[in-house]
Design an enzyme around this catalytic site. Structure first.
Site, PDB file in Angstrom:
ATOM      1  N   LYS A  22       0.836  -1.209   0.000  1.00  0.00           N
ATOM      2  CA  LYS A  22       0.000   0.000   0.000  1.00  0.00           C
ATOM      3  C   LYS A  22       0.866   1.253   0.000  1.00  0.00           C
ATOM      4  O   LYS A  22       0.665   2.165  -0.801  1.00  0.00           O
ATOM      5  CB  LYS A  22      -0.890  -0.020   1.255  1.00  0.00           C
ATOM      6  CG  LYS A  22      -1.490   1.332   1.634  1.00  0.00           C
ATOM      7  CD  LYS A  22      -2.445   1.223   2.792  1.00  0.00           C
ATOM      8  CE  LYS A  22      -1.905   1.617   4.133  1.00  0.00           C
ATOM      9  NZ  LYS A  22      -1.517   3.024   4.285  1.00  0.00           N
ATOM     10  N   ASN A  23       1.847   1.274   0.901  1.00  0.00           N
ATOM     11  CA  ASN A  23       2.618   2.509   1.056  1.00  0.00           C
ATOM     12  C   ASN A  23       3.611   2.750  -0.083  1.00  0.00           C
ATOM     13  O   ASN A  23       4.184   3.831  -0.184  1.00  0.00           O
ATOM     14  CB  ASN A  23       3.354   2.513   2.407  1.00  0.00           C
ATOM     15  CG  ASN A  23       2.379   2.657   3.568  1.00  0.00           C
ATOM     16  OD1 ASN A  23       1.190   2.899   3.359  1.00  0.00           O
ATOM     17  ND2 ASN A  23       2.868   2.494   4.782  1.00  0.00           N
ATOM     18  N   CYS A 116      -5.182   7.445   9.568  1.00  0.00           N
ATOM     19  CA  CYS A 116      -5.433   6.916  10.907  1.00  0.00           C
ATOM     20  C   CYS A 116      -5.185   7.973  11.969  1.00  0.00           C
ATOM     21  O   CYS A 116      -4.274   8.783  11.852  1.00  0.00           O
ATOM     22  CB  CYS A 116      -4.500   5.740  11.174  1.00  0.00           C
ATOM     23  SG  CYS A 116      -4.968   4.246  10.312  1.00  0.00           S
ATOM     24  N   ARG A 121      -0.182  14.375  13.339  1.00  0.00           N
ATOM     25  CA  ARG A 121       0.520  14.069  12.084  1.00  0.00           C
ATOM     26  C   ARG A 121       0.708  15.369  11.319  1.00  0.00           C
ATOM     27  O   ARG A 121       0.040  15.631  10.324  1.00  0.00           O
ATOM     28  CB  ARG A 121      -0.252  13.022  11.280  1.00  0.00           C
ATOM     29  CG  ARG A 121      -0.320  11.700  12.016  1.00  0.00           C
ATOM     30  CD  ARG A 121      -0.976  10.616  11.210  1.00  0.00           C
ATOM     31  NE  ARG A 121      -0.047   9.951  10.302  1.00  0.00           N
ATOM     32  CZ  ARG A 121      -0.355   8.853   9.620  1.00  0.00           C
ATOM     33  NH1 ARG A 121      -1.542   8.312   9.733  1.00  0.00           N
ATOM     34  NH2 ARG A 121       0.531   8.303   8.815  1.00  0.00           N
ATOM     35  N   ASP A 306       4.290   0.507  12.296  1.00  0.00           N
ATOM     36  CA  ASP A 306       3.052  -0.079  11.776  1.00  0.00           C
ATOM     37  C   ASP A 306       2.805  -1.492  12.319  1.00  0.00           C
ATOM     38  O   ASP A 306       1.707  -2.022  12.144  1.00  0.00           O
ATOM     39  CB  ASP A 306       3.082  -0.119  10.238  1.00  0.00           C
ATOM     40  CG  ASP A 306       2.830   1.262   9.654  1.00  0.00           C
ATOM     41  OD1 ASP A 306       2.453   2.177  10.406  1.00  0.00           O
ATOM     42  OD2 ASP A 306       3.026   1.436   8.434  1.00  0.00           O
ATOM     43  N   ARG A 398      -9.112  -0.465   4.648  1.00  0.00           N
ATOM     44  CA  ARG A 398      -8.309   0.576   4.003  1.00  0.00           C
ATOM     45  C   ARG A 398      -6.944   0.029   3.581  1.00  0.00           C
ATOM     46  O   ARG A 398      -6.298   0.574   2.685  1.00  0.00           O
ATOM     47  CB  ARG A 398      -8.081   1.747   4.977  1.00  0.00           C
ATOM     48  CG  ARG A 398      -9.252   2.713   5.064  1.00  0.00           C
ATOM     49  CD  ARG A 398      -8.844   3.975   5.812  1.00  0.00           C
ATOM     50  NE  ARG A 398      -7.451   4.269   5.592  1.00  0.00           N
ATOM     51  CZ  ARG A 398      -6.546   4.461   6.545  1.00  0.00           C
ATOM     52  NH1 ARG A 398      -6.883   4.439   7.800  1.00  0.00           N
ATOM     53  NH2 ARG A 398      -5.297   4.710   6.238  1.00  0.00           N
TER      54      ARG A 398
HETATM   55  C1  UD1 Z   1       4.145   6.712   6.606  1.00  0.00           C
HETATM   56  C2  UD1 Z   1       3.281   5.498   6.407  1.00  0.00           C
HETATM   57  C3  UD1 Z   1       2.779   4.977   7.732  1.00  0.00           C
HETATM   58  C4  UD1 Z   1       3.943   4.741   8.684  1.00  0.00           C
HETATM   59  C5  UD1 Z   1       4.852   5.960   8.759  1.00  0.00           C
HETATM   60  C6  UD1 Z   1       6.111   5.712   9.554  1.00  0.00           C
HETATM   61  C7  UD1 Z   1       2.265   5.909   4.254  1.00  0.00           C
HETATM   62  C8  UD1 Z   1       1.011   6.199   3.487  1.00  0.00           C
HETATM   63  N1  UD1 Z   1       2.142   5.863   5.579  1.00  0.00           N
HETATM   64  O1  UD1 Z   1       3.336   7.713   7.188  1.00  0.00           O
HETATM   65  O2  UD1 Z   1       2.090   3.748   7.498  1.00  0.00           O
HETATM   66  O3  UD1 Z   1       3.442   4.469   9.964  1.00  0.00           O
HETATM   67  O4  UD1 Z   1       5.248   6.374   7.443  1.00  0.00           O
HETATM   68  O5  UD1 Z   1       6.817   4.642   9.039  1.00  0.00           O
HETATM   69  O6  UD1 Z   1       3.315   5.663   3.687  1.00  0.00           O
HETATM   70  N2  UD1 Z   1       6.256  14.326  11.103  1.00  0.00           N
HETATM   71  C9  UD1 Z   1       6.390  15.678  11.408  1.00  0.00           C
HETATM   72  N3  UD1 Z   1       6.219  16.569  10.402  1.00  0.00           N
HETATM   73  C10 UD1 Z   1       5.949  16.206   9.123  1.00  0.00           C
HETATM   74  C11 UD1 Z   1       5.825  14.837   8.816  1.00  0.00           C
HETATM   75  C12 UD1 Z   1       5.986  13.924   9.832  1.00  0.00           C
HETATM   76  O7  UD1 Z   1       6.627  16.034  12.552  1.00  0.00           O
HETATM   77  O8  UD1 Z   1       5.813  17.085   8.259  1.00  0.00           O
HETATM   78  C13 UD1 Z   1       6.400  13.328  12.165  1.00  0.00           C
HETATM   79  C14 UD1 Z   1       5.086  12.581  12.406  1.00  0.00           C
HETATM   80  O9  UD1 Z   1       4.264  13.296  13.296  1.00  0.00           O
HETATM   81  C15 UD1 Z   1       5.563  11.291  13.008  1.00  0.00           C
HETATM   82  C16 UD1 Z   1       6.885  11.052  12.271  1.00  0.00           C
HETATM   83  O10 UD1 Z   1       7.280  12.315  11.740  1.00  0.00           O
HETATM   84  O11 UD1 Z   1       5.805  11.452  14.373  1.00  0.00           O
HETATM   85  C17 UD1 Z   1       6.798  10.028  11.170  1.00  0.00           C
HETATM   86  O12 UD1 Z   1       5.909  10.456  10.168  1.00  0.00           O
HETATM   87  P1  UD1 Z   1       6.115  10.087   8.637  1.00  0.00           P
HETATM   88  O13 UD1 Z   1       7.356   9.289   8.470  1.00  0.00           O
HETATM   89  O14 UD1 Z   1       5.962  11.338   7.864  1.00  0.00           O
HETATM   90  O15 UD1 Z   1       4.884   9.142   8.380  1.00  0.00           O
HETATM   91  P2  UD1 Z   1       3.827   9.223   7.221  1.00  0.00           P
HETATM   92  O16 UD1 Z   1       4.503   9.540   5.941  1.00  0.00           O
HETATM   93  O17 UD1 Z   1       2.667  10.031   7.649  1.00  0.00           O
END
Ligand code: UD1
Length: 418
Positions: A22-23, A116, A121, A306, A398
């Protein structure tokens, strides 16, 4: 409103094909708009999030077809740059369209993304990265975002203070058609990022440093058609490994690269599983109860966040007291409350859940709190006496094509109820 019903205490035995990731598929589908021609993605999972991405691409003017796990996106007719609110807020991955639309059209509009509820986030790192490439981003009221660039974005050095998966993807998608070279320092190293880079290169992009924390993107003026096959989903594989850990038995997982699950396999082996990896295959055998362990989640190659709630389910039936420390998403322990309804002994203190195992758990009514939290209820239900009924399963659908089909194929007594 659909629910899943599980009759527990039945060891697993059999083979399961692991659906495409998915990701990995989601950002690839978003990246398809960078190519003014036709992009074909194979082994795309038939899940709700993919259908939502297709709806967004269609609303932007692309022509999409999705049949038998093959997604075709014709993006020459893309004519709009605003993502409708209903779709934008329905899932997290809508945000990576910001970089893709900026790269293709020099402008984009969307809403703060959904997904989720697993803690705050924010998208500050996405915005920071896109601004480095010259985008002007306005955060309007009503959670709306608009982004603009003068004709083409320009390559730049982008420092990410945390290796955010989504921010890395967004900058990558914005950078491939930018003028000049972009270097992303502190890039996420998740295997899905590597897949995305290889996919972009198959369209004519020039991305190097794949698999490392420093990605270099030399901008090109256009991309070309490609056909690309998505790899098996390591988190779905980790889910079914967790199910064998709770239920006992043996299973062969096909279509997944065991090398992407090294830390998970190390942890499960330390808990008593016998594991073997082959060419896109993982064999697991588990006899008796797992032995407790202590796990800390972190960015790849550490233990994936995850699989944190699935780990709680495994520890809930293990011998002894183990722990899981969550370092990525601070509010990701919602599944603990549901597991407690099944008799699990879990004590959450700040970022750590302490779990004292007992066997069996007790079947009862529980709720799928989020995508992986819902899957954790299924893993726990397999080790529970009586019937476990998981409600609000929309979260599970999902991300899992058909968790009931897959677990039934492994011998579980599980069915979906509408
Ligand atoms: C992606 C995955 C999700 C997985 C996560 C971490 C997808 C669709 N989802 O989510 O399944 O759990 O990676 O492996 O690929 N953060 C910030 N600022 C930002 C972005 C992120 O502070 O602009 C923080 C988030 O709050 C969190 C951490 O960074 O604490 C990790 O987030 P991130 O790696 O961005 O996860 P996602 O891309 O949302």
């Amino acid at each position: 409103m659909s629910a899943i019903e599980i009759q527990g205490l039945c060891p697993l035995k059999g083979e399961v094909w692991i659906q495409g990731s998915k990701n990995a598929a989601l950002p690839m589908a978003a990246a398809a708009i960078l190519n003014r021609g036709t992009t074909v993605l194979k082994n795309v999972p038939g899940i709700q999030d993919i259908r939502c991405m297709i709806q967004i691409l269609t609303s932007l003017g692309c022509r999409c077809s999705f049949e038998g796990n093959v997604l075709t996106v014709q993006a020459e007719s893309l004519s709009r740059v605003a993502i409708p609110r209903t779709y934008g807020t329905a899932m997290r991955s809508s945000i990576v369209l910001l970089g893709a639309l900026l790269g293709r059209c020099g402008e984009a509009a969307t809403y703060y993304p959904g997904g989720c509820s697993i803690g705050s986030r924010p998208i500050n790192l996405h915005i920071h990265g896109l601004k480095c490439l010259g985008a002007r981003i306005s955060e309007l009221g009503d959670e709306k975002l608009t982004a603009r660039a003068d004709r083409r974005l320009r390559g730049a050095r982008v420092n990410l203070p945390f290796p955010s998966v989504g921010a890395t993807e967004n900058v990558l998608l914005a950078a491939v058609l930018a003028r000049g070279t972009t270097v992303i320092i502190g890039a996420a190293m998740e295997p899905e990022i590597g897949q995305l880079c290889r996919f972009l290169n198959s369209m004519g992009a020039k991305v190097s440093g794949i698999g490392t924390g420093v990605l270099k993107v030399e901008g090109v003026s256009e991309l070309h058609d490609t056909e690309f096959s998505v790899e098996g989903d390591r988190i779905v594989a980790g889910t079914y490994l967790s199910c064998v850990m709770t239920a006992g038995g043996r299973a062969v997982l096909r279509g997944v690269n065991g090398g992407e699950l090294k830390e998970v396999l190390r942890v499960f082996a330390s808990m008593g599983a016998v594991l073997e990896t082959g060419d896109r295959q993982i064999d697991i055998a588990m006899k008796g109860r797992p032995v407790k362990c202590d796990v800390v989640t972190g960015p790849y190659p550490e233990f994936p966040t995850d699989l944190q709630s699935l780990m709680l389910a495994v520890l809930a039936v293990s011998e002894g007291t183990g722990s899981v420390r969550e370092t990525v998403f601070e509010e990701r322990f919602a599944a603990a409350e549901e597991l407690k309804k099944m008799g699990a002994c879990i004590d959450v203190q700040n970022d750590t859940a302490w779990v004292t195992g007992r066997y069996p758990l007790t079947g009862t009514g529980v709720t799928a709190t989020d995508l992986r939290g819902g899957a954790a209820m299924a893993a726990a239900g397999l080790a529970a006496e009586g019937i476990t009924e998981i409600s609000e399963c929309g979260h599970i659908f999902r991300g899992y094509e058909d968790i009931c089909r897959d677990l039934e194929g492994l011998g579980a007594r599980i069915r979906r109820k509408e």
